[in-house]
Design a protein around this motif. Sequence first.
Motif, PDB file in Angstrom:
ATOM      1  N   ASP A  23       7.665  -3.568  -7.449  1.00 14.21           N
ATOM      2  CA  ASP A  23       6.735  -2.513  -7.853  1.00 14.21           C
ATOM      3  C   ASP A  23       6.111  -2.854  -9.197  1.00 14.21           C
ATOM      4  O   ASP A  23       6.734  -2.687 -10.239  1.00 14.21           O
ATOM      5  CB  ASP A  23       7.485  -1.175  -7.931  1.00 14.21           C
ATOM      6  CG  ASP A  23       6.595  -0.014  -8.276  1.00 14.21           C
ATOM      7  OD1 ASP A  23       5.361  -0.129  -8.115  1.00 14.21           O
ATOM      8  OD2 ASP A  23       7.126   1.025  -8.710  1.00 14.21           O
ATOM      9  N   SER A  25       3.870  -2.066 -12.130  1.00  8.00           N
ATOM     10  CA  SER A  25       3.298  -0.864 -12.735  1.00  8.00           C
ATOM     11  C   SER A  25       2.197  -1.177 -13.738  1.00  8.00           C
ATOM     12  O   SER A  25       1.349  -0.336 -14.013  1.00  8.00           O
ATOM     13  CB  SER A  25       4.390  -0.056 -13.427  1.00  8.00           C
ATOM     14  OG  SER A  25       5.292   0.443 -12.474  1.00  8.00           O
ATOM     15  N   ASP A  43      -0.512   1.902 -13.566  1.00  9.98           N
ATOM     16  CA  ASP A  43      -1.424   1.757 -12.430  1.00  9.98           C
ATOM     17  C   ASP A  43      -1.287   2.880 -11.403  1.00  9.98           C
ATOM     18  O   ASP A  43      -2.206   3.132 -10.640  1.00  9.98           O
ATOM     19  CB  ASP A  43      -1.197   0.418 -11.720  1.00  9.98           C
ATOM     20  CG  ASP A  43      -1.789  -0.750 -12.475  1.00  9.98           C
ATOM     21  OD1 ASP A  43      -2.643  -0.536 -13.350  1.00  9.98           O
ATOM     22  OD2 ASP A  43      -1.389  -1.900 -12.192  1.00  9.98           O
ATOM     23  N   LYS A  44      -0.153   3.520 -11.382  1.00 14.48           N
ATOM     24  CA  LYS A  44       0.088   4.616 -10.439  1.00 14.48           C
ATOM     25  C   LYS A  44      -0.367   5.954 -11.028  1.00 14.48           C
ATOM     26  O   LYS A  44      -0.106   7.003 -10.485  1.00 14.48           O
ATOM     27  CB  LYS A  44       1.575   4.678 -10.090  1.00 14.48           C
ATOM     28  CG  LYS A  44       2.170   3.340  -9.695  1.00 14.48           C
ATOM     29  CD  LYS A  44       2.438   3.243  -8.244  1.00 14.48           C
ATOM     30  CE  LYS A  44       3.135   1.986  -7.834  1.00 14.48           C
ATOM     31  NZ  LYS A  44       2.456   0.749  -8.050  1.00 14.48           N
ATOM     32  N   ASN A  46       0.746   7.397 -13.623  1.00 14.86           N
ATOM     33  CA  ASN A  46       1.867   8.127 -14.209  1.00 14.86           C
ATOM     34  C   ASN A  46       1.632   8.196 -15.715  1.00 14.86           C
ATOM     35  O   ASN A  46       1.813   7.216 -16.428  1.00 14.86           O
ATOM     36  CB  ASN A  46       3.187   7.428 -13.889  1.00 14.86           C
ATOM     37  CG  ASN A  46       4.387   8.093 -14.514  1.00 14.86           C
ATOM     38  OD1 ASN A  46       4.268   9.067 -15.240  1.00 14.86           O
ATOM     39  ND2 ASN A  46       5.554   7.551 -14.223  1.00 14.86           N
TER      40      ASN A  46
END
Length: 67
Positions: A23, A25, A43-44, A46
Amino acid sequence: MKIKKGDKFVCIKKVVMNNDWKDISYKKGFIYISEIEGCITNDKLNTGHRWSRYTQSKKYFVKLKNN
């Protein structure tokens, strides 16, 4: 490194948050912004991904100077 809301950073080394899932990020060469004190939005999207100044945030990011 102290992270303040509105600060911008360039990622100098990809950040993998979960090795099992690979994952990623944060990606090398991309610019990220802090929307919350002590955090860098990933990138998500968050916004609350906290980076303690005692962690290795300097290993992954260079703070950009404000214009």
